[in-house]
Design a protein around this motif. Sequence first.
Motif, PDB file in Angstrom:
ATOM      1  N   ARG A 143      40.383  30.600  41.116  1.00  0.00           N
ATOM      2  CA  ARG A 143      39.016  30.637  40.584  1.00  0.00           C
ATOM      3  C   ARG A 143      38.734  31.963  39.895  1.00  0.00           C
ATOM      4  O   ARG A 143      38.111  31.991  38.825  1.00  0.00           O
ATOM      5  CB  ARG A 143      38.027  30.410  41.722  1.00  0.00           C
ATOM      6  CG  ARG A 143      36.576  30.316  41.273  1.00  0.00           C
ATOM      7  CD  ARG A 143      35.670  30.080  42.454  1.00  0.00           C
ATOM      8  NE  ARG A 143      35.785  31.171  43.429  1.00  0.00           N
ATOM      9  CZ  ARG A 143      35.116  31.199  44.579  1.00  0.00           C
ATOM     10  NH1 ARG A 143      34.301  30.211  44.898  1.00  0.00           N
ATOM     11  NH2 ARG A 143      35.277  32.221  45.407  1.00  0.00           N
ATOM     12  N   ALA A 144      39.192  33.075  40.476  1.00  0.00           N
ATOM     13  CA  ALA A 144      38.981  34.375  39.847  1.00  0.00           C
ATOM     14  C   ALA A 144      39.820  34.533  38.579  1.00  0.00           C
ATOM     15  O   ALA A 144      39.408  35.206  37.631  1.00  0.00           O
ATOM     16  CB  ALA A 144      39.309  35.494  40.832  1.00  0.00           C
ATOM     17  N   PHE A 145      41.000  33.901  38.547  1.00  0.00           N
ATOM     18  CA  PHE A 145      41.871  34.022  37.381  1.00  0.00           C
ATOM     19  C   PHE A 145      41.268  33.324  36.160  1.00  0.00           C
ATOM     20  O   PHE A 145      41.328  33.845  35.043  1.00  0.00           O
ATOM     21  CB  PHE A 145      43.242  33.440  37.709  1.00  0.00           C
ATOM     22  CG  PHE A 145      44.248  33.591  36.606  1.00  0.00           C
ATOM     23  CD1 PHE A 145      44.999  34.743  36.499  1.00  0.00           C
ATOM     24  CD2 PHE A 145      44.447  32.574  35.680  1.00  0.00           C
ATOM     25  CE1 PHE A 145      45.938  34.896  35.482  1.00  0.00           C
ATOM     26  CE2 PHE A 145      45.370  32.713  34.666  1.00  0.00           C
ATOM     27  CZ  PHE A 145      46.124  33.877  34.563  1.00  0.00           C
ATOM     28  N   PHE A 205      34.486  35.831  33.095  1.00  0.00           N
ATOM     29  CA  PHE A 205      33.828  37.120  33.285  1.00  0.00           C
ATOM     30  C   PHE A 205      34.697  38.120  34.050  1.00  0.00           C
ATOM     31  O   PHE A 205      34.290  39.268  34.223  1.00  0.00           O
ATOM     32  CB  PHE A 205      32.504  36.926  34.032  1.00  0.00           C
ATOM     33  CG  PHE A 205      31.520  36.063  33.287  1.00  0.00           C
ATOM     34  CD1 PHE A 205      30.797  36.550  32.203  1.00  0.00           C
ATOM     35  CD2 PHE A 205      31.336  34.736  33.648  1.00  0.00           C
ATOM     36  CE1 PHE A 205      29.907  35.753  31.518  1.00  0.00           C
ATOM     37  CE2 PHE A 205      30.440  33.923  32.970  1.00  0.00           C
ATOM     38  CZ  PHE A 205      29.716  34.431  31.897  1.00  0.00           C
ATOM     39  N   THR A 206      35.863  37.696  34.511  1.00  0.00           N
ATOM     40  CA  THR A 206      36.761  38.616  35.200  1.00  0.00           C
ATOM     41  C   THR A 206      37.543  39.430  34.178  1.00  0.00           C
ATOM     42  O   THR A 206      38.159  38.858  33.279  1.00  0.00           O
ATOM     43  CB  THR A 206      37.737  37.837  36.098  1.00  0.00           C
ATOM     44  OG1 THR A 206      37.005  37.047  37.025  1.00  0.00           O
ATOM     45  CG2 THR A 206      38.639  38.793  36.861  1.00  0.00           C
ATOM     46  N   LYS A 216      42.810  40.700  36.896  1.00  0.00           N
ATOM     47  CA  LYS A 216      43.208  39.339  37.258  1.00  0.00           C
ATOM     48  C   LYS A 216      44.510  39.366  38.051  1.00  0.00           C
ATOM     49  O   LYS A 216      45.405  40.160  37.772  1.00  0.00           O
ATOM     50  CB  LYS A 216      43.363  38.470  36.014  1.00  0.00           C
ATOM     51  CG  LYS A 216      42.045  38.122  35.338  1.00  0.00           C
ATOM     52  CD  LYS A 216      42.223  37.125  34.225  1.00  0.00           C
ATOM     53  CE  LYS A 216      40.867  36.717  33.635  1.00  0.00           C
ATOM     54  NZ  LYS A 216      41.018  35.680  32.582  1.00  0.00           N
ATOM     55  N   PHE A 217      44.596  38.478  39.035  1.00  0.00           N
ATOM     56  CA  PHE A 217      45.764  38.411  39.904  1.00  0.00           C
ATOM     57  C   PHE A 217      46.330  37.005  39.888  1.00  0.00           C
ATOM     58  O   PHE A 217      45.644  36.037  39.551  1.00  0.00           O
ATOM     59  CB  PHE A 217      45.393  38.801  41.344  1.00  0.00           C
ATOM     60  CG  PHE A 217      45.060  40.259  41.523  1.00  0.00           C
ATOM     61  CD1 PHE A 217      46.042  41.158  41.882  1.00  0.00           C
ATOM     62  CD2 PHE A 217      43.763  40.719  41.327  1.00  0.00           C
ATOM     63  CE1 PHE A 217      45.743  42.499  42.048  1.00  0.00           C
ATOM     64  CE2 PHE A 217      43.455  42.055  41.490  1.00  0.00           C
ATOM     65  CZ  PHE A 217      44.445  42.958  41.849  1.00  0.00           C
ATOM     66  N   GLU A 218      47.602  36.910  40.266  1.00  0.00           N
ATOM     67  CA  GLU A 218      48.274  35.632  40.446  1.00  0.00           C
ATOM     68  C   GLU A 218      48.990  35.635  41.793  1.00  0.00           C
ATOM     69  O   GLU A 218      48.971  36.633  42.515  1.00  0.00           O
ATOM     70  CB  GLU A 218      49.251  35.367  39.308  1.00  0.00           C
ATOM     71  CG  GLU A 218      50.323  36.425  39.159  1.00  0.00           C
ATOM     72  CD  GLU A 218      51.191  36.182  37.939  1.00  0.00           C
ATOM     73  OE1 GLU A 218      50.938  35.196  37.233  1.00  0.00           O
ATOM     74  OE2 GLU A 218      52.117  36.980  37.707  1.00  0.00           O
TER      75      GLU A 218
END
Length: 211
Positions: free
Chosen positions: A146-148, A152-153, A158-160
């Motif tokens: 969801r954050a990726f 707006f991130t 960004k992380f995986e």
Amino acid sequence: MANSGLQLLGFALSLIGVIGLIIGTILPQWKMSAYIGDNIITAVAMYQGLWMSCAFQSTGQMQCKVYDSILQLDSALQATRALMIVGIIVSVAGLGVACMGMKCTNCGGDDKVRKSRIAMTGGIILLVGALCAVVACSWFAHDVIRAFYNPFTPVNTKFEFGAAIFIAWAGSFLDVLGGAMLASSCPRSKQVSKYPPMASNRPPSSTKEYV
């Protein structure tokens, strides 16, 4: 009655799964910095785990820092930590119970039916612990995804997925498989005939000896 080989295989898979859960919980590589956009070339790789965050430099040095406060962490990370700990504790308890009910052990008495029920109970406990771990990994993965994909991130934050979450996933699925094998140790109930046994009509043999 369940085969003792199936019990041994289930116990071995569950033991490997619990070891995987412990290793995955300790490792900090639950998520790693994503190399996308302008963040393709960088000298520092960021890793975040359940207990600490680490920075891996191109020189081969890694610096880790334990989280200062639990209350500052987001709810997904707190829930993941709690579920993984509960899953490990429950799985270890299930291994102990299953060990008592296995045919190759002397614990639990000589009653085979009773030992099979103990092994079945241990398998069910293992399934509950594995379910907690699966929910924890899936919850954490959903938060990362969801954050990726959130527009707006910032790109550099960004992380995986990292290696630790895959180790924890593999351990939980091995725990599920081993617990299912042990849970299949449920003994079959003996069929009791509804009719009384028929009395023999043969006359009693004579014990008189003839000369």
